[in-house]
Design a protein around this motif. Structure first.
Motif, PDB file in Angstrom:
ATOM      1  N   ALA A 143     -17.387  51.450  26.427  1.00  0.00           N
ATOM      2  CA  ALA A 143     -16.718  50.457  25.586  1.00  0.00           C
ATOM      3  C   ALA A 143     -15.692  49.671  26.400  1.00  0.00           C
ATOM      4  CB  ALA A 143     -16.054  51.143  24.400  1.00  0.00           C
ATOM      5  N   LEU A 144     -14.921  50.390  27.247  1.00  0.00           N
ATOM      6  CA  LEU A 144     -13.942  49.707  28.101  1.00  0.00           C
ATOM      7  C   LEU A 144     -14.625  48.636  28.947  1.00  0.00           C
ATOM      8  CD1 LEU A 144     -11.588  52.429  29.634  1.00  0.00           C
ATOM      9  CD2 LEU A 144     -11.006  50.623  28.036  1.00  0.00           C
ATOM     10  N   LEU A 145     -15.772  49.010  29.521  1.00  0.00           N
ATOM     11  CA  LEU A 145     -16.507  48.069  30.368  1.00  0.00           C
ATOM     12  C   LEU A 145     -17.035  46.908  29.548  1.00  0.00           C
ATOM     13  CD1 LEU A 145     -18.460  50.671  32.478  1.00  0.00           C
ATOM     14  CD2 LEU A 145     -16.895  48.967  33.393  1.00  0.00           C
ATOM     15  N   GLY A 146     -17.579  47.249  28.375  1.00  0.00           N
ATOM     16  CA  GLY A 146     -18.196  46.232  27.526  1.00  0.00           C
ATOM     17  C   GLY A 146     -17.182  45.221  27.013  1.00  0.00           C
ATOM     18  N   ILE A 147     -15.976  45.695  26.645  1.00  0.00           N
ATOM     19  CA  ILE A 147     -14.955  44.770  26.115  1.00  0.00           C
ATOM     20  C   ILE A 147     -14.617  43.718  27.171  1.00  0.00           C
ATOM     21  CG2 ILE A 147     -12.575  44.555  25.328  1.00  0.00           C
ATOM     22  CD1 ILE A 147     -12.811  47.375  24.192  1.00  0.00           C
ATOM     23  N   GLY A 148     -14.402  44.179  28.400  1.00  0.00           N
ATOM     24  CA  GLY A 148     -14.057  43.248  29.474  1.00  0.00           C
ATOM     25  C   GLY A 148     -15.123  42.180  29.645  1.00  0.00           C
ATOM     26  N   LEU A 149     -16.371  42.636  29.654  1.00  0.00           N
ATOM     27  CA  LEU A 149     -17.474  41.693  29.872  1.00  0.00           C
ATOM     28  C   LEU A 149     -17.604  40.728  28.693  1.00  0.00           C
ATOM     29  CD1 LEU A 149     -19.632  41.364  32.081  1.00  0.00           C
ATOM     30  CD2 LEU A 149     -21.180  42.648  30.629  1.00  0.00           C
ATOM     31  N   THR A 150     -17.440  41.266  27.494  1.00  0.00           N
ATOM     32  CA  THR A 150     -17.712  40.465  26.307  1.00  0.00           C
ATOM     33  C   THR A 150     -16.634  39.407  26.067  1.00  0.00           C
ATOM     34  OG1 THR A 150     -18.804  40.735  24.177  1.00  0.00           O
ATOM     35  CG2 THR A 150     -16.627  41.708  24.363  1.00  0.00           C
ATOM     36  N   ILE A 151     -15.337  39.726  26.375  1.00  0.00           N
ATOM     37  CA  ILE A 151     -14.324  38.685  26.145  1.00  0.00           C
ATOM     38  C   ILE A 151     -14.469  37.564  27.177  1.00  0.00           C
ATOM     39  CG2 ILE A 151     -12.637  40.071  24.868  1.00  0.00           C
ATOM     40  CD1 ILE A 151     -11.010  40.357  27.408  1.00  0.00           C
ATOM     41  N   ILE A 152     -14.919  37.914  28.372  1.00  0.00           N
ATOM     42  CA  ILE A 152     -15.125  36.879  29.394  1.00  0.00           C
ATOM     43  C   ILE A 152     -16.306  35.989  29.006  1.00  0.00           C
ATOM     44  CG2 ILE A 152     -15.774  36.471  31.798  1.00  0.00           C
ATOM     45  CD1 ILE A 152     -14.234  39.027  32.512  1.00  0.00           C
ATOM     46  N   LEU A 153     -17.370  36.629  28.544  1.00  0.00           N
ATOM     47  CA  LEU A 153     -18.551  35.863  28.142  1.00  0.00           C
ATOM     48  C   LEU A 153     -18.242  35.016  26.914  1.00  0.00           C
ATOM     49  CD1 LEU A 153     -21.566  35.183  28.312  1.00  0.00           C
ATOM     50  CD2 LEU A 153     -22.014  37.184  26.921  1.00  0.00           C
ATOM     51  N   GLY A 154     -17.566  35.642  25.951  1.00  0.00           N
ATOM     52  CA  GLY A 154     -17.304  34.964  24.685  1.00  0.00           C
ATOM     53  C   GLY A 154     -16.433  33.732  24.844  1.00  0.00           C
ATOM     54  N   THR A 155     -15.332  33.854  25.592  1.00  0.00           N
ATOM     55  CA  THR A 155     -14.414  32.716  25.702  1.00  0.00           C
ATOM     56  C   THR A 155     -14.865  31.695  26.729  1.00  0.00           C
ATOM     57  OG1 THR A 155     -13.068  34.490  26.592  1.00  0.00           O
ATOM     58  CG2 THR A 155     -12.038  33.055  25.005  1.00  0.00           C
ATOM     59  N   MET A 156     -15.243  32.189  27.905  1.00  0.00           N
ATOM     60  CA  MET A 156     -15.507  31.235  28.984  1.00  0.00           C
ATOM     61  C   MET A 156     -16.972  30.883  29.109  1.00  0.00           C
ATOM     62  SD  MET A 156     -12.890  32.832  31.594  1.00  0.00           S
ATOM     63  CE  MET A 156     -12.465  34.143  30.501  1.00  0.00           C
ATOM     64  N   ASN A 157     -17.801  31.611  28.325  1.00  0.00           N
ATOM     65  CA  ASN A 157     -19.240  31.426  28.428  1.00  0.00           C
ATOM     66  C   ASN A 157     -19.687  31.670  29.872  1.00  0.00           C
ATOM     67  OD1 ASN A 157     -21.705  30.998  27.351  1.00  0.00           O
ATOM     68  ND2 ASN A 157     -21.601  28.770  27.413  1.00  0.00           N
ATOM     69  N   PHE A 158     -19.065  32.693  30.476  1.00  0.00           N
ATOM     70  CA  PHE A 158     -19.341  32.986  31.881  1.00  0.00           C
ATOM     71  C   PHE A 158     -19.902  34.393  32.005  1.00  0.00           C
ATOM     72  CE2 PHE A 158     -18.117  34.436  36.145  1.00  0.00           C
ATOM     73  CZ  PHE A 158     -18.635  33.408  36.903  1.00  0.00           C
ATOM     74  N   LEU A 159     -21.040  34.508  32.697  1.00  0.00           N
ATOM     75  CA  LEU A 159     -21.684  35.806  32.873  1.00  0.00           C
ATOM     76  C   LEU A 159     -21.281  36.393  34.209  1.00  0.00           C
ATOM     77  CD1 LEU A 159     -25.161  34.897  31.536  1.00  0.00           C
ATOM     78  CD2 LEU A 159     -23.687  36.669  30.646  1.00  0.00           C
ATOM     79  N   ASN A 160     -20.684  37.572  34.168  1.00  0.00           N
ATOM     80  CA  ASN A 160     -20.105  38.131  35.379  1.00  0.00           C
ATOM     81  C   ASN A 160     -20.877  39.360  35.852  1.00  0.00           C
ATOM     82  OD1 ASN A 160     -18.428  38.703  37.447  1.00  0.00           O
ATOM     83  ND2 ASN A 160     -16.772  39.501  36.184  1.00  0.00           N
ATOM     84  N   LEU A 161     -21.775  39.161  36.796  1.00  0.00           N
ATOM     85  CA  LEU A 161     -22.503  40.310  37.355  1.00  0.00           C
ATOM     86  C   LEU A 161     -21.630  41.083  38.346  1.00  0.00           C
ATOM     87  CD1 LEU A 161     -26.217  39.354  38.103  1.00  0.00           C
ATOM     88  CD2 LEU A 161     -25.343  40.873  36.387  1.00  0.00           C
ATOM     89  N   ALA A 162     -20.443  40.543  38.642  1.00  0.00           N
ATOM     90  CA  ALA A 162     -19.543  41.255  39.548  1.00  0.00           C
ATOM     91  C   ALA A 162     -18.630  42.192  38.767  1.00  0.00           C
ATOM     92  CB  ALA A 162     -18.718  40.268  40.371  1.00  0.00           C
ATOM     93  N   HIS A 163     -18.924  42.389  37.476  1.00  0.00           N
ATOM     94  CA  HIS A 163     -18.106  43.285  36.664  1.00  0.00           C
ATOM     95  C   HIS A 163     -18.131  44.704  37.230  1.00  0.00           C
ATOM     96  CE1 HIS A 163     -15.741  43.466  33.056  1.00  0.00           C
ATOM     97  NE2 HIS A 163     -16.338  44.575  32.672  1.00  0.00           N
ATOM     98  N   GLY A 164     -19.307  45.100  37.727  1.00  0.00           N
ATOM     99  CA  GLY A 164     -19.419  46.416  38.345  1.00  0.00           C
ATOM    100  C   GLY A 164     -18.577  46.529  39.597  1.00  0.00           C
ATOM    101  N   ALA A 165     -18.415  45.423  40.313  1.00  0.00           N
ATOM    102  CA  ALA A 165     -17.596  45.427  41.526  1.00  0.00           C
ATOM    103  C   ALA A 165     -16.137  45.695  41.172  1.00  0.00           C
ATOM    104  CB  ALA A 165     -17.727  44.096  42.249  1.00  0.00           C
ATOM    105  N   LEU A 166     -15.705  45.214  39.995  1.00  0.00           N
ATOM    106  CA  LEU A 166     -14.329  45.464  39.561  1.00  0.00           C
ATOM    107  C   LEU A 166     -14.137  46.951  39.266  1.00  0.00           C
ATOM    108  CD1 LEU A 166     -14.094  42.356  37.247  1.00  0.00           C
ATOM    109  CD2 LEU A 166     -12.868  42.674  39.389  1.00  0.00           C
ATOM    110  N   TYR A 167     -15.165  47.547  38.647  1.00  0.00           N
ATOM    111  CA  TYR A 167     -15.143  48.994  38.402  1.00  0.00           C
ATOM    112  C   TYR A 167     -15.056  49.741  39.726  1.00  0.00           C
ATOM    113  CZ  TYR A 167     -17.102  53.572  36.938  1.00  0.00           C
ATOM    114  OH  TYR A 167     -17.338  54.901  36.721  1.00  0.00           O
TER     115      TYR A 167
END
Lengths: 379, 317
Positions: free
Chosen positions: B22-46
């Protein structure tokens, strides 16, 4: 003199002109390239390497590997470059074909039969996977194709190990001679006598001939398809899907066909890859990194141009297999640094050259060509 | 093991796994939702969160990599888990803001495919950089012995399930506190209002005169901090190696996004928990099929309810 040149150039443009105008130019260029490719990659680079005192020559077998991946990405490009669908799951078809080819070799070991068997199963597998995936677009399409690829990976590692030999890898290849007579690892000719000097022909094995013929057929097929009305619809889908549906065409059907066709190419490549490696591990056949590599090769080379992805495959395989072993005077051994360099290059290409590296080179060459012919007229 | 016992055990483990998802999903979803930006580097942040966490918690000895070659065999702050709990989100936030300004911003107007490709390349570079600097070997997890004098290691006797690792319960607690705080941030602050409005219709927000571009960096930073925190939590009970960013974070985060629905924080929480419980159920019964079941679940959701459990619209590519 000027008159003569002008006359010559006009008569030249009669022959070359028709070729340049013809849609088959890339195919002819590719075929000519195939003839010199192993020599350039191995001996040519070796020669350059001797001058700068770094061993950068390719090794025997690398040309085949490049062409095998070339076949995969030429097909992948039909999906990504033309139809505009980004799949992260083409390893599913690549790996399946490799395994099917290997299993096929137990009964019939002819590489042609193995490749056809692998490609057919991969195509049949693409039908249901595509049927489900194509309904979604963008990131959903990428994720759903990824999920299917990963499902097969975990299946091959665990529950499917009775067939794939799981983590130990599948190595029971019983590949026989090409068309029953030509041993794959034997060179066609030992040496080629060119009067002035003898050319080493060791790299031109029957395997190279086999892979080269298949690659040529693949490029020809892709070229013909993309120039046909059918292929034009793929391009139109990549441009604007909504307008295609306005014209009254069934968008779903064409997208599905693009997916299946690209999977068939991946299957052909996968089966040949199995024959080439004689060893398959789920980690290289099915894991999503493999799918990611297809994406990198295609985008690096030039998504949307026919031959571009083959250059992407060449650069990728050359860097990962040869450059990774190079030891430079100052920096030392490059080793695993190659992935950083490749990743960085990839980011820069996506950022600044979305068309890939091949189209600018092609433009530059044709610009130079036009410059030369233009000057020829002035003389 | 009785059925009840097993069910409770599955739910507990699922809760713990799901909280991290859920922690991972929230981060990804707020970025996608607001900026309409898909971040495949989310795993790199982890991944960055994991390593920064590891280096903050304890001192590790390196065997290869640039740092070891330079003579730093033993690196780390040894500041303990609480120290890491302060350092990791800050590092994640800063990296997130920098990423937004440098990598994401030029790609807002480009197609989704380009965004996926460029962040995919970035993820590769980060993974390789970590491998080069710290070395490719696997490090053991760093489970804290105690926090504020309360013992956190070792097993605890729970009713029904019996012995259960004490630390796993702490993880659930921490994850839900963080999720709760993020929820409050979004539900109760002006900034949260902008995020919510932005996920709904960012163009309209701009038209109303709200400088949403300024919020973008902040949102990216928060999303990155959450991913880094998830990495820190992962470090405390799982081994750490350069490949974990993709395996343990990126793929689950996208699966959560798909199950929960793009742009929905509630969806990310529910999606994470559903995914966690399903994976945990299979891990305890048919462990060979656990990963296959996880992907199968996503495929089913995509076919039956393409917009996800809480999503209203599908993001077009």
């Amino acid at each position: 003199m000027s008159e003569e040149t002008t006359q010559e150039s006009t008569s030249d443009s009669g022959l070359i002109g028709t070729l340049v105008e013809s849609e088959y130019l890339p195919v002819v260029g590719f075929a000519l390239g195939l003839l010199v490719f192993p020599w350039l990659l191995i001996d040519g680079l070796q020669l350059i390497g001797e001058f700068i005192d770094v061993s950068i020559g390719g090794y025997q077998g690398l040309p085949q590997l490049v062409l095998i991946y070339g076949v995969v990405v030429v097909g992948f490009n039909i999906l990504l470059g033309f139809t505009g669908l980004l799949s992260f799951g083409h390893a599913a078809f690549f790996g399946t074909a490799a395994y099917v080819g290997g299993l096929m070799s137990w009964t019939i070991g002819d590489p042609v039969v193995m490749t056809i068997a692998g490609a057919v199963v991969a195509t049949l597998l693409a039908w249901p996977i595509g049927f489900v995936s194509i309904r979604r677009s963008g990131v959903y399409f990428a994720v759903i194709t990824l999920t299917f690829g990963q499902m097969l990976f975990f299946w091959a590692m665990g529950p499917g190990a009775w067939l794939t030999n799981g983590d130990d890898g599948f190595s029971e290849f019983q590949t026989s001679a090409f068309l029953g007579t030509f041993e794959l690892d034997q060179p066609v000719l030992d040496t080629l006598d060119l009067v002035v000097f003898q050319l080493d022909m060791e790299a031109y094995t029957w395997e190279y001939v086999f892979v080269g013929i298949v690659a040529l057929i693949a490029v020809w097929t892709a070229n013909r398809m993309l120039h046909s009305p059918y292929g034009l619809i793929f391009k139109a889908l990549g441009e604007n899907q909504q307008r295609v549906s306005f014209v009254g065409l069934n968008v779903f059907r064409y997208k599905l066909m693009a997916f299946i066709i690209s999977a068939a190419f991946a299957g052909v490549g996968g089966a040949m890859w199995g024959i080439h490696e004689s060893y398959i591990h789920p980690g290289t056949a099915y894991y999503w990194i493999q799918s990611g590599d297809f994406v990198i090769m295609t985008v690096l080379g030039g998504a949307g141009s026919l031959i571009g992805p083959v250059f992407g495959a060449l650069i990728f395989e050359y860097v990962s297999n040869v450059i990774s072993g190079v030891s430079l005077p100052v920096i030392g051994s490059i080793g695993s640094l190659w992935r950083i360099v490749l990743g960085g290059t990839f980011v820069i290409v996506v950022w600044a050259f979305p068309r890939g590296i091949y189209p600018p080179i092609r433009d530059a060459v044709s610009w130079l060509g036009s410059l030369l012919t233009g000057q020829g007229g002035d003389d | 093991m009785s059925v009840v016992q097993q069910t409770v055990s599955i739910l507990l483990n699922g809760l713990q796994l799901g909280a991290i998802y859920a922690l991972l999903g929230i981060g990804l979803t707020i970025i996608l939702g607001t900026m309409n930006f898909l971040n495949l580097a989310h795993g790199a942040l982890y991944l960055i969160g994991s390593y920064v966490g590891l280096l903050t918690i304890k001192t590790i000895s390196l065997r290869d990599g640039i740092l070891a070659d330079l003579g730093y065999q033993d690196v780390g702050l040894g500041a303990g888990f609480l120290g890491a709990l302060l350092v990791v989100p800050v590092v994640g936030f800063v990296i997130g803001v920098v990423m937004e300004r440098t990598v994401a911003k030029p790609f807002y107007k480009r197609p989704h495919t380009d965004q996926l490709l460029v962040t995919f390349g970035l993820a590769l570079v980060v993974e390789e950089l970590v491998k080069q600097i710290i070395g490719g070997n696997t490090f053991q997890s760093a489970t804290p012995e105690s926090i504020f004098g309360i013992t956190t290691s070792g097993p605890i006797n729970l009713p029904i399930v019996g012995a259960f690792p004490r630390w796993r319960l702490v993880i659930v607690l921490i994850a839900f506190i963080v999720i709760g705080l993020t929820g409050l941030l979004i539900a109760r602050t002006d900034w949260g209002l902008i995020v919510k409005a932005g996920t709904h219709d960012s163009e309209m927000v701009t038209l109303l005169g709200v400088p949403i571009g300024r919020s973008y960096a902040l949102i990216f930073g928060v999303g990155a901090a959450l991913a880094a925190l998830a990495g820190l939590i992962g470090t405390t009970y799982l081994t750490v190696d350069p490949g974990i960013g993709t395996q343990r974070a990126l793929i689950p985060a996208f699966l959560v996004l798909v199950i929960g629905g793009a742009g929905s924080v509630r969806g990310a929480i529910v999606g994470g928990l559903v995914l966690g419980v399903v994976v945990s159920a299979f891990q305890q019964t048919y462990s060979q099929w656990a990963m296959i079941a996880m992907y199968m679940l996503v495929a089913i959701v995509l076919v039956v309810r393409p917009q996800g459990i809480f999503g209203s619209v599908e993001v077009e590519g």
